[in-house]
Design an enzyme around this catalytic site. Structure first.
Site, short mmCIF file in Angstrom:
data_model
loop_
_atom_site.label_atom_id
_atom_site.label_comp_id
_atom_site.label_asym_id
_atom_site.label_seq_id
_atom_site.Cartn_x
_atom_site.Cartn_y
_atom_site.Cartn_z
CB THR A 1 99.08 69.16 44.15
OG1 THR A 1 99.82 69.95 45.06
CG2 THR A 1 99.59 67.73 44.19
CD1 TRP B 1 104.12 69.97 38.54
CD2 TRP B 1 103.59 67.87 39.04
NE1 TRP B 1 105.26 69.21 38.39
CE2 TRP B 1 104.96 67.92 38.70
CE3 TRP B 1 103.03 66.64 39.38
CZ2 TRP B 1 105.78 66.79 38.70
CZ3 TRP B 1 103.84 65.52 39.38
CH2 TRP B 1 105.19 65.60 39.05
CG HIS B 2 99.77 64.75 39.62
ND1 HIS B 2 99.89 65.58 40.72
CD2 HIS B 2 100.48 63.63 39.92
CE1 HIS B 2 100.64 64.96 41.63
NE2 HIS B 2 101.01 63.79 41.17
N GLY B 3 98.34 66.80 35.65
CA GLY B 3 97.77 66.69 34.32
C GLY B 3 96.83 67.85 34.02
CG PHE C 1 102.62 62.61 36.04
CD1 PHE C 1 101.26 62.80 35.81
CD2 PHE C 1 103.01 61.56 36.81
CE1 PHE C 1 100.33 61.92 36.34
CE2 PHE C 1 102.09 60.67 37.35
CZ PHE C 1 100.75 60.86 37.11
#
Lengths: 403, 468
Positions: B318, B321-323, B468
């Site tokens: 998670t 996934w965001h960065g 993202f």
């Protein structure tokens, strides 16, 4: 009940966006098409790919959707009034922090971000120019807004990076051997009051301030570079000061509205001694040629005209020429020197006044030419290269240019 | 292209609505129109990336056809599914994580592998996850395979959810791609939802972004402890309004074209535990990870050690996934740690029954979110030191007063609007429905005008989804 409210809301919104689209297209469609099919090319390099071509067209379209939109001015005013209504002192309109100074003028505050990259590029270029062609460089720093610290409301001074940035630029340039003229020094030397230097409604300085800075620049270039330009030609006492009261509603005025921002007097300055110039300007392939006195050639009086039905002009600052035009002015009565000026909108009146001090002045806004800086220098082959820039030109972001 | 722009509002939207509704009776034509406009929408940001997305869609379309073809032969179908996961994760990895990996390998082993410096296609994390959802749902029999390429293309590239989510699961709209009904009431409800999201983004998120971006740009010596907390809280709220505003706009736009997406936010600031926060925040992402990663790993009905491992995998992913930055990874691991503690000690359940659970959950979320606004772990640590009075900063200074004065109203309204205050007032005051509807109508009309004015004048309008 909600069903009907939703329907009314949907109808109103759809009507609004449809009208915005249709009226914009009717009024501005031609310019949109011009941008998409023609002027986008100004953003392309010679080795541009198909994707570059597409990006350039999209960029032009995007620019036009931002700048050429039905009701844009009305929405600006509405937004400014909303901000006033909620009690803001710093107006955020168009991505700029605008504040009312203690003298009533409005001023765009500057961030404190580092901008060394462009400044260092300019210094490197200056060194290369000296080494390769033995041409000197001068830098005329055109200060934005606050010339006296007490003009900015005290508690907001901590937010403004204008003076700190100006200090760094002028000190670094001078330390690199460039002849530097700081308009803040010209302000002190000429003993001006704030109202004589800054506009109430515009981001730009006054033409008087530009004249005093041009005068200082000539003195400095003569002293530092031994150029022998005619400094007496730029003495304010030798100019007629033609005042047009409450004529200009500048960029900030248009952004916030004339109910919030007072209009500016415009001072058209021209020599009270005899002048005889050969003038040529070029913009977007259109060439204009004139010959005669300074006030008949360099001064563009049509810029003083009112904006449509309004009782103010939005173009009067540009009475010394369109900042995007390339100018070539020959003055047979001035010392035999050729000066190349790279300028922005602040530097435009400076370059106009310099035409009185040198035989030939060529001034170029690099944002409006596809030529590189080296190519321009090679074409003009000047005795000195002058950069007459405000600090925006040295900041990281690149300006988008109006068509 | 972003929704909160003149280009979208006054050009793209009226044109796509007009053209779509002319052809809506012919489903193939209507879907083709939506697909073409979606590709144009995407190309507006960067034309070359359209081909990356189309390639991804095409390969996933082939994979799904293969799975459908070999459905009876489970091993073959499984092999294709595995290959599709490798391809999708590989694509995401190449574009999003190459620089991160190369930089860290160079640092760790003192080598100098050149960084290819690939630009990140906008929204790649969103469309890759949707593509994976398509293939996995077809494999699981939760959605019919699309024989027609245009159907998959529309599902993955549909412009409302393309660049900023929500991540729409294939099973959610599989049927609506072919069989949907556009109704006047759906259209109007969708438009209303769009306007709510638009106002959230243009007025609240963008004004809070001004606070955050300015404060984070100041040298730390010039700010105060109060201002740091102000900016940290403002950042969390900015992300909320940015993201939930986009989700509202996407859900609303989807509905205007006859699609019904699931909700993505559910008053996250009401949460009393971190686990509850994630049940209310970016629901489409958390349920995606739950269904496609956590459950296949064994879920929670496993031994404690395995559960911790499963949670670690999900929350690390998670974060990443965001960065592709250490800050995002640590942010994800931070959420993992606190949720493990909540789960194993029962603190989470306890907090969810107590009023101070709000303070606990929000305190943690605000603090950990500073990580993803910081340029590096070091920057975040310095920020934390200062936030907790270890940086020698004053509690309050002139600058803090300025920010409180200039943006305090937006800050206060943002907090109020993020909570179900409206329904609460209506209930408490027994306001009759017609009155409340008229007030809501007038309120939404007024904020829409203000929001439109912000967009038209070109006020600060950051796009925070590039990572993202």
């Amino acid at each position: 009940m909600r069903k009907w409210m939703n329907r009314i809301l949907a109808m109103l919104f759809l009507l609004f966006i449809a009208v915005m689209f249709l009226v914009t297209m009717v009024k501005e469609g031609e310019l949109y098409a011009y941008g998409f099919f023609k002027s986008y090319k100004s953003k392309l390099t010679e080795d541009a790919t198909l994707f570059d071509d597409l990006r350039a067209r999209i960029s032009k379209l995007e620019y036009n959707t931002r700048e050429r939109l039905f009701l844009k001015d009305e929405m600006r005013l509405l937004n400014a009034r909303f901000q006033k209504l909620i009690g803001k002192d710093v107006y955020d309109v168009g991505g700029k922090d605008t504040i009312r100074l203690t003298n009533g003028a409005f001023y765009d505050m500057f961030t404190q971000e580092s901008t060394d990259e462009k400044m260092l590029e300019l210094i490197d270029f200056s060194k290369k120019l000296k080494a390769d062609k033995n041409i000197d460089t001068a830098f005329v720093y055109c200060h934005c807004g606050v010339y006296e610290e007490n003009l900015l409301p005290e508690k907001y001074r901590v937010m403004d990076g204008n003076n700190a940035f100006a200090d760094r630029v002028t000190e670094t340039m001078a330390a690199s051997g460039i002849s530097v003229t700081d308009s803040r020094d010209a302000y002190v030397r000429a003993n001006l009051a704030p109202d004589q230097a800054i506009m109430y409604s515009d981001i730009h300085w006054t033409h008087r301030m530009a004249l005093e800075t041009a005068y200082d620049a000539v003195i400095n270039m003569n002293k530092d570079l031994g150029l022998n330009l005619d400094e007496t030609a730029l003495l304010y006492d030798r100019f007629t000061d033609e005042v047009h009261e409450k004529l200009l509603l500048g960029e900030i005025g248009v952004r916030l509205g004339e109910n919030i921002v007072p209009k500016d007097d415009v001072h058209v300055l021209y020599p009270n001694y005899e002048t005889d110039l050969i003038y040529k300007s070029e913009k977007d392939g259109v060439i204009t040629e004139r010959a005669g006195a300074f006030e008949e050639t360099v001064v563009e009086r049509d810029k003083l005209s009112l904006d449509g039905e309004n009782d103010y002009s939005i173009t009067a600052y540009y009475v010394y020429g369109d900042y995007l035009a390339t100018l070539q002015v020959v003055n047979e009565n001035a010392p035999d020197k050729r000066v190349l000026v790279f300028k922005d909108s602040y530097g435009t009146p400076v370059s106009a006044f310099l035409t009185l001090a040198a035989r030939e002045v060529v001034s170029v806004d690099l944002r409006s030419t596809t030529l590189s800086i080296e190519e321009v220098v090679n074409q003009v082959n000047p005795d000195v290269v002058v950069f007459a820039y405000s600090q925006q030109m040295l900041r990281k972001f690149d300006y988008e240019i109006a068509e | 292209m972003v929704f909160s722009s003149n280009a979208f509002l006054f050009f793209f939207l009226p044109i796509v609505l007009g053209v779509y509704y002319i052809f809506r009776k012919n489903r193939t034509a209507a879907n083709s129109i939506l697909t073409i406009f979606s590709l144009l929408f995407y190309a507006w940001g960067e034309p070359s990336f359209v081909f990356v997305m189309l390639l991804s869609i095409f390969i996933n379309w082939i994979f799904a056809l293969g799975i459908d073809h070999y459905r009876a032969r489970t091993r073959a179908a499984k092999a294709i599914l595995f290959a599709s996961c490798v391809m999708n994760i590989g694509l995401l990895g190449v574009f999003k994580y190459t620089s991160f990996i190369v930089t860290n390998v160079n640092k760790a082993f003192s080598v100098s592998i050149p960084d290819p410096g690939l630009a990140l296609p906008i929204g790649i994390s969103f469309f890759t996850f949707q593509a994976m959802s398509y293939v996995i749902d077809v494999y699981r029999g939760k959605g019919e395979v699309q024989k027609n390429f245009m159907g998959v293309c529309l599902y993955i590239s549909f412009f409302p959810q393309l660049i900023a989510g929500p991540i729409v699961r294939y099973q959610t709209i599989a049927d609506e791609i072919k069989n949907r009904r556009e109704t006047l009431d759906d259209f109007c409800t969708g438009l209303r939802r769009f306007l709510v999201g638009f106002a959230k983004k243009a007025i609240l998120a963008n004004n809070l972004a001004l606070v955050v971006d300015k404060v984070f740009a100041y040298p730390q010596s010039e700010i105060s402890v109060a201002l740091m907390w102000y900016a940290a809280i403002a950042y969390l709220i900015q992300v909320y309004y940015d993201f939930s505003g986009y989700s509202d706009m996407a859900i609303g736009l989807g509905r205007m074209f006859g699609f019904h997406f699931l909700e993505n936010f559910n008053y996250p600031f009401l949460s009393k535990s971190v686990a509850e926060f994630w049940r209310r925040w970016h629901i489409s992402l958390t349920t995606w990870f739950r269904d496609y990663v956590f459950f296949p790993l064994g879920g929670s009905r496993v031994k404690t050690g395995r559960l911790i491992f499963n949670m670690f995998v999900v929350w690390s992913l998670t974060g990443l996934w965001h960065g592709a930055e250490w800050t995002y990874l640590v942010w994800g691991v931070g959420f993992f740690l606190v949720q493990v503690i909540e789960r194993l000690t029962g603190v989470g359940k306890h907090m969810e029954k107590k009023w101070y659970g709000h303070i606990y959950a929000m305190f943690f979320v605000v603090v950990v979110t500073v990580l993803i606004r910081s340029e590096s772990i070091g920057h975040a640590l310095n920020y934390y030191k200062a936030m907790f009075f270890l940086g020698g900063l004053p509690v309050w200074n002139t600058l803090t007063g300025i920010f409180a004065h200039e943006y305090g109203l937006f800050f206060a309204v943002s907090i109020i609007v993020s909570l179900p205050v409206g329904p609460w007032i209506e209930k408490k005051l027994h306001i009759p429905e017609p009155v409340s509807e008229i007030v809501r109508f007038l309120g939404l009309a007024a904020v829409t005008v203000v929001a439109v004015s912000y967009v038209i004048v070109g006020s600060y309008n950051p796009f925070i989804y590039f990572n993202f």
